[in-house]
Design a protein around this motif. Structure first.
Motif, PDB file in Angstrom:
ATOM      1  N   GLN A  77       9.585 -20.276 -31.814  1.00 23.55           N
ATOM      2  CA  GLN A  77       8.387 -21.054 -32.127  1.00 23.55           C
ATOM      3  C   GLN A  77       8.183 -22.052 -30.992  1.00 23.55           C
ATOM      4  O   GLN A  77       9.074 -22.845 -30.704  1.00 23.55           O
ATOM      5  N   LEU A  78       7.002 -21.996 -30.403  1.00 28.58           N
ATOM      6  CA  LEU A  78       6.790 -22.709 -29.149  1.00 28.58           C
ATOM      7  C   LEU A  78       5.398 -23.313 -29.121  1.00 28.58           C
ATOM      8  O   LEU A  78       4.420 -22.683 -29.532  1.00 28.58           O
TER       9      LEU A  78
ATOM     10  N   SER B  53       5.994 -17.439 -32.746  1.00 34.40           N
ATOM     11  CA  SER B  53       4.876 -18.299 -33.128  1.00 34.40           C
ATOM     12  C   SER B  53       4.560 -19.210 -31.947  1.00 34.40           C
ATOM     13  O   SER B  53       5.373 -20.074 -31.600  1.00 34.40           O
ATOM     14  N   LEU B  54       3.399 -19.017 -31.335  1.00 32.87           N
ATOM     15  CA  LEU B  54       3.023 -19.742 -30.126  1.00 32.87           C
ATOM     16  C   LEU B  54       1.721 -20.492 -30.382  1.00 32.87           C
ATOM     17  O   LEU B  54       0.735 -19.914 -30.838  1.00 32.87           O
ATOM     18  N   GLU B  55       1.735 -21.782 -30.090  1.00 28.38           N
ATOM     19  CA  GLU B  55       0.558 -22.635 -30.275  1.00 28.38           C
ATOM     20  C   GLU B  55       0.039 -23.059 -28.907  1.00 28.38           C
ATOM     21  O   GLU B  55       0.767 -23.664 -28.116  1.00 28.38           O
TER      22      GLU B  55
ATOM     23  N   ARG C 199       7.248 -28.670 -27.812  1.00 28.08           N
ATOM     24  CA  ARG C 199       8.007 -28.329 -29.004  1.00 28.08           C
ATOM     25  C   ARG C 199       8.501 -26.896 -28.876  1.00 28.08           C
ATOM     26  O   ARG C 199       7.735 -25.990 -28.599  1.00 28.08           O
ATOM     27  N   VAL C 200       9.774 -26.703 -29.129  1.00 25.99           N
ATOM     28  CA  VAL C 200      10.359 -25.374 -29.053  1.00 25.99           C
ATOM     29  C   VAL C 200      11.439 -25.267 -30.121  1.00 25.99           C
ATOM     30  O   VAL C 200      12.155 -26.223 -30.398  1.00 25.99           O
ATOM     31  N   TYR C 201      11.497 -24.095 -30.750  1.00 28.81           N
ATOM     32  CA  TYR C 201      12.486 -23.825 -31.785  1.00 28.81           C
ATOM     33  C   TYR C 201      12.953 -22.389 -31.581  1.00 28.81           C
ATOM     34  O   TYR C 201      12.173 -21.440 -31.709  1.00 28.81           O
ATOM     35  N   MET C 202      14.222 -22.221 -31.230  1.00 32.08           N
ATOM     36  CA  MET C 202      14.772 -20.903 -30.941  1.00 32.08           C
ATOM     37  C   MET C 202      16.015 -20.669 -31.784  1.00 32.08           C
ATOM     38  O   MET C 202      16.851 -21.561 -31.935  1.00 32.08           O
TER      39      MET C 202
ATOM     40  N   ALA D  92      17.287 -15.471 -29.142  1.00 33.25           N
ATOM     41  CA  ALA D  92      16.313 -16.202 -28.337  1.00 33.25           C
ATOM     42  C   ALA D  92      16.974 -17.351 -27.584  1.00 33.25           C
ATOM     43  O   ALA D  92      16.481 -17.774 -26.530  1.00 33.25           O
ATOM     44  N   ASN D  93      18.075 -17.868 -28.104  1.00 37.41           N
ATOM     45  CA  ASN D  93      18.754 -18.979 -27.433  1.00 37.41           C
ATOM     46  C   ASN D  93      19.287 -18.580 -26.059  1.00 37.41           C
ATOM     47  O   ASN D  93      19.343 -19.401 -25.144  1.00 37.41           O
TER      48      ASN D  93
END
Length: 352
Positions: A128-129, A215-217, A135-138, A142-143
């Motif tokens: 999620q980026l 999920s990319l914003e 903001r990034v959540y891996m 993905a890490n």
């Protein structure tokens, strides 16, 4: 005449409310989206994404746009692209689009938690980026694969001026390489290119049995609209470039996953809620630290609260009753008759 005027005004108001769109760019044949103009509630977008992946949701979604697909064949990846600052994009390829009703901020945390709990041994990819907000959540693989993905302003700027950046191939038209707002827009396109390029080099991520979520914003187009105006040539050029980049990114992700991916796009001009968590933008020089809970409100209970409460309540009542009964019996016990210890001791004394 009055009825016709009233109907025209009503349709205009409805069009203004349902201006935002939810578009399905790519989807496999076993995930069917029906043609229609059914409005999709903005808060149910995560539930729709979960249902298309085969997960269950807490509340049933009575929306006719998604048909019941093959229960034994579900997509291995879902890509959700959120574009802020525009109602719709000039997409060249025909796709299914639906109006969004009451666009509110959303995330795919519930889907990410479900994937982590069900496929913890397979370490799926959850990314999620939001480049504009840093903001990034891996989670999972993905890490390791996306650890070098540029996120901060300094990383994005240095990545844009490398030899293999997208600035070598994109048409600038009225946009500039020296303007800060234009660089933010190009940096988001660079992130899309880097994600597809990394997946092309690590195709084993798309060949496992665990589902992946992206999920990319993207907010670069919104910043261009604020800076130049939505009637400017820069905004029109940026909209066209973004639409072409999204379609290319959708094709690449769909190809990497062998046609087993759902690629969706949400175009939102502005979110219709004041209760938005504030995040730091990379275009801002400073940020004020405001208290997160200004009115000291309690947190919202989830649907498991009643179940957990009843389990703890009746367990404590049962333990309390057990302690009372045991204590009563011990208090009224006859040591010479009820206790086996005293009986054995008395027999030993008599024998001696």
């Amino acid at each position: 005449m009055a009825r016709l005027l009233l109907l025209t005004v009503s349709l205009a108001c409805l069009t203004g409310v349902l201006a935002d769109e939810f578009s399905v760019l790519r989807s496999p044949s076993y995930v069917t989206f029906r043609e229609g103009s059914w409005p999709l509630p903005g808060e149910r977008i995560p539930d729709l994404t979960a249902l298309s992946m085969g997960f269950s949701v807490e509340e049933d979604l009575s929306w006719p746009g998604l048909a019941v697909g093959n229960l034994f064949h579900r997509p291995t990846a879902t890509v959700l692209l959120t574009v802020r600052g525009v109602d719709t994009l000039p997409l060249s390829k025909a796709g299914v689009s639906y109006p969004i009703e009451n666009a509110v901020p959303f995330n795919l945390d519930s889907i990410a938690d479900a994937i982590r709990s069900l496929f913890s041994e397979d370490t799926p990819v959850v990314l999620q980026l939001a480049p504009s907000d840093e903001r990034v959540y891996m989670v999972g693989k993905a890490n390791t694969v996306f650890e070098d993905l540029p996120i901060t302003l300094r990383q994005l700027r240095s990545r844009l001026f490398q030899e293999n950046s997208i600035l070598k191939s994109l048409p600038f038209n009225s946009l500039s390489k020296t303007n800060e707002v234009d660089l933010l827009f190009f940096s988001e396109l660079q992130v899309l290119h880097d994600i597809s390029a990394l997946l092309s080099r690590h195709k084993h991520l798309a060949r496992d049995h665990s589902p992946d979520v992206y999920s990319l914003e993207l907010a670069g187009l919104e910043e261009i609209g604020k800076h130049y105006g939505e009637d400017s040539q820069q905004f029109r050029d940026a909209s066209r470039i973004l639409a072409e980049s999204l379609e290319k990114f959708a094709d690449e992700m769909f190809h990497v996953y062998g046609g087993n991916a759902v690629v969706e796009a949400v175009t939102v001009r502005s979110f219709e809620t004041p209760l938005v968590r504030k995040t730091r933008s990379i275009l801002e020089a400073k940020q004020t630290n405001a208290p997160e809970n200004l009115y000291n409100l309690a947190y919202q209970y989830n649907f498991n609260y009643a179940v957990v409460f009843n389990i703890i309540l009746w367990l404590m009542i049962g333990l309390a009753i057990a302690v009372i009964v045991i204590s009563y019996n011990l208090w009224n016990m006859d040591p010479g008759y009820d206790s086996i210890i005293y009986r054995m001791t008395n027999q030993k004394i008599r024998m001696d």
